[in-house]
Design an enzyme around this catalytic site. Structure first.
Site, short mmCIF file in Angstrom:
data_model
loop_
_atom_site.label_atom_id
_atom_site.label_comp_id
_atom_site.label_asym_id
_atom_site.label_seq_id
_atom_site.Cartn_x
_atom_site.Cartn_y
_atom_site.Cartn_z
N ASP A 12 19.29 -6.52 -8.70
CA ASP A 12 18.35 -6.25 -9.92
C ASP A 12 16.89 -6.33 -9.79
O ASP A 12 15.94 -6.66 -10.80
CB ASP A 12 18.93 -7.21 -11.11
CG ASP A 12 20.22 -6.92 -11.20
OD1 ASP A 12 20.92 -5.57 -11.15
OD2 ASP A 12 21.07 -7.89 -11.73
N LYS A 15 15.08 -2.00 -7.78
CA LYS A 15 15.33 -0.94 -6.77
C LYS A 15 15.33 0.49 -7.45
O LYS A 15 14.66 1.42 -6.78
CB LYS A 15 16.48 -0.79 -5.84
CG LYS A 15 16.58 -2.54 -5.29
CD LYS A 15 17.69 -2.85 -4.47
CE LYS A 15 18.96 -3.04 -5.64
NZ LYS A 15 19.15 -3.95 -6.47
N GLY A 39 23.65 -1.40 -10.74
CA GLY A 39 23.39 -0.76 -11.88
C GLY A 39 21.74 -0.72 -11.72
O GLY A 39 21.14 -1.43 -11.61
N HIS A 40 21.27 0.48 -11.50
CA HIS A 40 19.96 1.06 -11.08
C HIS A 40 19.53 1.55 -12.12
O HIS A 40 19.59 2.80 -12.63
CB HIS A 40 19.70 1.79 -9.92
CG HIS A 40 20.50 1.02 -8.62
ND1 HIS A 40 20.42 1.39 -7.49
CD2 HIS A 40 20.90 -0.16 -8.57
CE1 HIS A 40 20.77 0.42 -6.67
NE2 HIS A 40 21.04 -0.38 -7.11
N GLN A 221 22.70 -4.23 -4.86
CA GLN A 221 22.84 -5.64 -4.49
C GLN A 221 21.36 -6.08 -4.12
O GLN A 221 20.50 -5.52 -4.01
CB GLN A 221 23.87 -6.20 -4.08
CG GLN A 221 25.46 -5.88 -4.60
CD GLN A 221 25.88 -4.49 -4.66
OE1 GLN A 221 26.12 -3.86 -3.37
NE2 GLN A 221 25.92 -3.84 -5.69
P1 GDP Z 1 17.94 -2.69 -9.72
O1 GDP Z 1 19.57 -2.77 -9.58
O2 GDP Z 1 17.53 -3.23 -8.74
O3 GDP Z 1 17.81 -1.16 -9.67
O4 GDP Z 1 17.23 -3.17 -11.00
P2 GDP Z 1 18.09 -3.24 -12.71
O5 GDP Z 1 17.56 -1.83 -13.08
O6 GDP Z 1 19.29 -3.88 -12.71
O7 GDP Z 1 17.08 -4.13 -13.37
C1 GDP Z 1 15.84 -4.15 -13.12
C2 GDP Z 1 15.29 -4.02 -14.63
O8 GDP Z 1 13.79 -4.14 -14.72
C3 GDP Z 1 15.47 -2.62 -15.41
O9 GDP Z 1 15.59 -2.96 -16.82
C4 GDP Z 1 14.33 -2.01 -15.22
O10 GDP Z 1 13.97 -0.78 -16.38
C5 GDP Z 1 13.23 -3.03 -15.28
N1 GDP Z 1 11.92 -2.93 -14.50
C6 GDP Z 1 11.75 -2.39 -13.36
N2 GDP Z 1 10.59 -2.75 -12.89
C7 GDP Z 1 9.86 -3.48 -13.70
C8 GDP Z 1 8.48 -3.80 -14.15
O11 GDP Z 1 7.75 -3.67 -13.28
N3 GDP Z 1 8.42 -4.29 -15.11
C9 GDP Z 1 9.22 -4.64 -16.43
N4 GDP Z 1 8.96 -5.29 -17.46
N5 GDP Z 1 10.42 -4.21 -16.15
C10 GDP Z 1 10.83 -3.46 -14.88
P1 IMO Z 2 22.32 -4.04 -8.15
O1 IMO Z 2 22.53 -3.01 -7.16
C1 IMO Z 2 23.15 -8.19 -9.50
C2 IMO Z 2 27.09 -9.74 -8.07
C3 IMO Z 2 28.09 -10.03 -9.16
C4 IMO Z 2 28.68 -10.99 -8.60
C5 IMO Z 2 28.71 -10.80 -7.07
C6 IMO Z 2 29.78 -10.18 -6.68
O2 IMO Z 2 22.27 -3.76 -9.68
O3 IMO Z 2 20.95 -5.07 -7.98
P2 IMO Z 2 30.86 -7.93 -6.91
O4 IMO Z 2 31.33 -7.02 -8.27
O5 IMO Z 2 30.14 -7.17 -6.01
O6 IMO Z 2 32.39 -8.38 -6.37
O7 IMO Z 2 30.54 -9.19 -7.57
O8 IMO Z 2 27.65 -9.77 -6.78
N1 IMO Z 2 26.49 -8.43 -8.09
C7 IMO Z 2 25.39 -7.88 -8.43
N2 IMO Z 2 24.22 -8.87 -9.01
N3 IMO Z 2 23.07 -6.71 -9.29
C8 IMO Z 2 23.96 -6.14 -8.57
O9 IMO Z 2 23.79 -4.88 -8.10
C9 IMO Z 2 25.08 -6.74 -8.22
N4 IMO Z 2 26.26 -6.49 -7.50
C10 IMO Z 2 27.16 -7.25 -7.62
O10 IMO Z 2 27.38 -10.35 -10.21
O11 IMO Z 2 28.05 -12.56 -8.68
MG MG Z 3 21.06 -3.62 -11.37
#
Ligand code: GDP
Ligand code: IMO
Ligand code: MG
Length: 423
Positions: A12, A15, A39-40, A221
């Site tokens: 998270d 990316k 979850g991107h 991840q």
């Molecule tokens: P990912 O899994 O690495 O793609 O990240 P996620 O989407 O799970 O979580 C990142 C969260 O931060 C999302 O809600 C994005 O919209 C948000 N986000 C990404 N970059 C920034 C930033 O520079 N500032 C803020 N405030 N939010 C951001």
């Molecule tokens: P993105 O790509 C954050 C965590 C789960 C759990 C562990 C194992 O959005 O960054 P799994 O379902 O893979 O067997 O769970 O890994 N986990 C993540 N945490 N971002 C993710 O993906 C994750 N994918 C798995 O919360 O602790």
């Molecule tokens: Mg994510």
């Protein structure tokens, strides 16, 4: 050449936003591991969209997208996502293809994930319950079914055989839920999968590379969730680090050019497992509120804490990171004091390394403190606008990680990304 973009923390890191922003500079975006546990989040025309299976380049019509053989694929999630992107006018039958080696997540894998977590009680991983662990177990156990198999006549027979095997395990784990509806959805979704471009992934990508295509491998991840190098057993079941690109896509290591490591300006984790810099106090809650730190896949509140320099240095080392992107710097806008962990104290001893037993021993982080900037930075578009305290913090990250920061992200929007001047 292949550039890699991956997370350096526990996932998270942002990316998805960065891949979406960089996509116009690439011909192909390729996911190499993970599955719908990812979850991107992207913002397209101001609208939020979360991708789980489809690579984050899908909204750029001149960029192709590949789901590589190292990924595990849930056809149901893929179907839902296909519909989601269609609503934005994207026809994924055109710019998405899937490797025939990609392993399938079956409904019984999801059931097994649920049953296994329930049986672990307090020791549970806190998995996303998407069937990731069981699907990768069937891959390494040499039982799994792959995307190419859905085109074969005997697919249903093989499915039933594997399902019966899973049923024995589910019975032993005391799982009694009826999954008929999940199976109906699964077989329905296979119809769409058969209509998509199923390719021999390794020939596809190497052919593109031989024609000078620019490829961006999109990690899912984060490095601290890597099955080999993360905080085992609280990890996911794939190689999230740069080495996973070679096995997940079939590209040779010499083709890899840049490894772009993404880190937040602080740290989060969702699910169980060690998190040395976690804040259990009001500051942690403020970080969660300011950063909207709730899981993009499960909606769970993310655990929040200060930057962990020890874990980040380790992640830079094992990935060979060549440049950094720091995200969510704006989330720190309202904090008068910031902290970054420089070492761990374990058993009374100071350590600069991540120990293999991080999950077993209490860790006391050794912090360095910084003045915050207390200014809204979300409208900035140039490094020169950064307050001096922000420059100091960012430059500290750069020097303590011995890696150049190429971009700083100051908001979730596509355009909220500031290129750093070369120091
Ligand atoms: P990912 O899994 O690495 O793609 O990240 P996620 O989407 O799970 O979580 C990142 C969260 O931060 C999302 O809600 C994005 O919209 C948000 N986000 C990404 N970059 C920034 C930033 O520079 N500032 C803020 N405030 N939010 C951001
Ligand atoms: P993105 O790509 C954050 C965590 C789960 C759990 C562990 C194992 O959005 O960054 P799994 O379902 O893979 O067997 O769970 O890994 N986990 C993540 N945490 N971002 C993710 O993906 C994750 N994918 C798995 O919360 O602790
Ligand atoms: Mg994510």
């Amino acid at each position: 050449m292949v550039d890699v973009l991956l997370g350096l923390q526990w996932g998270d890191e942002g990316k998805g936003k960065i891949v979406d922003r960089f996509s116009p500079d690439y011909d192909l975006i390729a996911r190499f591991q993970g599955g719908p546990n990812a979850g991107h989040t992207l913002y397209v025309d101001g609208q939020r969209i979360v991708l789980h299976q489809i690579p984050s380049g899908i909204f750029h019509p001149h960029t192709d997208n590949l789901i590589g053989g190292g990924v595990v694929l849930d056809p149901v999630t893929l179907h839902q996502e296909f519909d989601k992107v269609s609503a934005f006018g994207i026809d994924a039958t055109k710019n998405l293809c899937i490797s025939e080696r990609t392993h399938l997540i079956l409904p019984t894998h999801r059931a097994l994930d649920k049953a296994s977590e329930a049986n672990k009680g307090d020791d549970r991983i806190g998995s996303t319950l998407k069937g990731i662990g069981p699907a990768y177990m069937d891959k390494t156990g040499r039982n799994g079914l792959r995307v190419g198999d859905v085109l074969e006549k005997d697919f249903t027979t093989r499915y039933i055989r594997l399902r019966l095997k899973h049923q024995k395990l589910l019975d032993a784990l005391g799982f009694t839920e009826d999954i008929t509806a999940w199976e109906e959805e699964f077989f329905g979704a296979l119809e769409l999968l058969r209509r998509l471009r199923i390719v021999n992934g390794e020939y596809y990508i190497n052919d593109r590379l031989s024609r000078q295509c620019r490829v961006l491998a999109e990690g899912a991840q984060g490095s601290m969730l890597d099955v080999d190098f993360g905080t085992f057993p609280f990890v996911t079941s794939s190689n999230t680090i740069s080495a996973g690109v070679c096995t997940g896509l079939g590209v040779p290591p010499q083709k890899i050019r840049d490894v772009i490591g993404v880190t937040k300006a602080y740290c989060t984790r969702v699910g169980g497992g060690p998190f040395p810099t976690e804040l259990h106090d009001e500051t942690g809650e403020r970080l969660r509120a300011a950063g909207h730190e709730y899981g993009a896949t499960t909606g769970r509140p993310r655990r929040c804490g200060w930057l962990d320099g020890v874990a980040l240095r380790y992640a830079c080392m094992i990935n060979g990171v060549t440049q950094l992107v720091v995200t969510k710097a704006d989330v720190l806008d309202g904090f008068a004091t910031l902290a970054a962990c420089e070492a761990y104290q374990i058993d009374g001893e100071e350590r600069a390394e991540v120990p293999y037993h991080l999950s077993r021993k209490p860790v006391v982080p050794q912090y360095r403190f910084f003045d915050g900037w207390m200014t809204d930075t979300t409208q900035y578009n140039d490094y020169a606008q950064f307050p001096s305290q922000m420059k100091k913090y960012i430059r500290y990250m750069e020097s303590s990680l011995s890696t150049r920061i190429a971009f700083v992200s100051n908001g979730p929007g596509r355009d909220q990304l500031i290129r750093m001047p070369v120091a």
